[in-house]
Design a protein around this motif. Structure first.
Motif, PDB file in Angstrom:
ATOM      1  N   TYR A   9      64.160 123.020 147.304  1.00  0.00           N
ATOM      2  CA  TYR A   9      63.789 121.653 147.627  1.00  0.00           C
ATOM      3  C   TYR A   9      62.707 121.136 146.675  1.00  0.00           C
ATOM      4  N   ASP A  29      59.266 119.385 146.015  1.00  0.00           N
ATOM      5  CA  ASP A  29      58.033 119.459 146.808  1.00  0.00           C
ATOM      6  C   ASP A  29      57.862 118.223 147.691  1.00  0.00           C
ATOM      7  N   SER A  30      58.309 117.090 147.198  1.00  0.00           N
ATOM      8  CA  SER A  30      58.098 115.837 147.925  1.00  0.00           C
ATOM      9  C   SER A  30      58.895 115.743 149.218  1.00  0.00           C
ATOM     10  N   LYS A  40      59.928 118.757 151.012  1.00  0.00           N
ATOM     11  CA  LYS A  40      59.805 119.993 151.801  1.00  0.00           C
ATOM     12  C   LYS A  40      59.218 119.688 153.167  1.00  0.00           C
TER      13      LYS A  40
END
Length: 120
Positions: free
Chosen positions: A59, A61-62, A64
């Motif tokens: 995924y 990071d934005s 997750k």
């Protein structure tokens, strides 16, 4: 020939949820990785989430903790459950499918894209 079809986009308020679906159809092939990418106006296309043939996920990071990617392998379908949506998630979402023919990786196929708009 492989066709990739997405569905499930739309307009939602911030904090809401949407579920995107992507199905690959055709004959004579199998699927390796599948994933979702997005492209906002004036920005480059970026990875949102991807899943391998063995079910491993990756995924951005934005997203997750908010987005969940799942796969129905026999149906060549992936689902992206998007919760707690933010205005910055607004983009055209594209599904990418890695295709294998006769046991050899062939090419990546893209869907036509589905618009996701998150209002403040």
């Amino acid at each position: 020939q492989v066709q990739v079809v997405e569905s499930g986009g739309g307009l939602v308020q911030a904090g809401g949820s949407l579920r995107l679906s992507c199905t690959a159809s055709g004959s004579g092939f199998s699927i390796s990785d599948m994933g979702w990418y997005r492209q906002a106006p004036g920005k480059q296309r970026e990875l949102v989430a991807a899943i391998t043939s063995r079910g491993s996920t990756n995924y951005a990071d934005s997203v997750k903790g908010r987005f969940t990617l799942s796969r129905d392998s026999p149906r060549y379908t992936v689902y992206l459950q998007m919760n707690s949506l933010k205005p910055e998630d607004t983009a055209v979402y594209y599904c990418k499918t890695g295709v294998i023919i006769a046991g050899i990786p062939n090419a990546d196929y893209w869907g036509q894209g589905t618009q996701v708009t998150v209002s403040p």
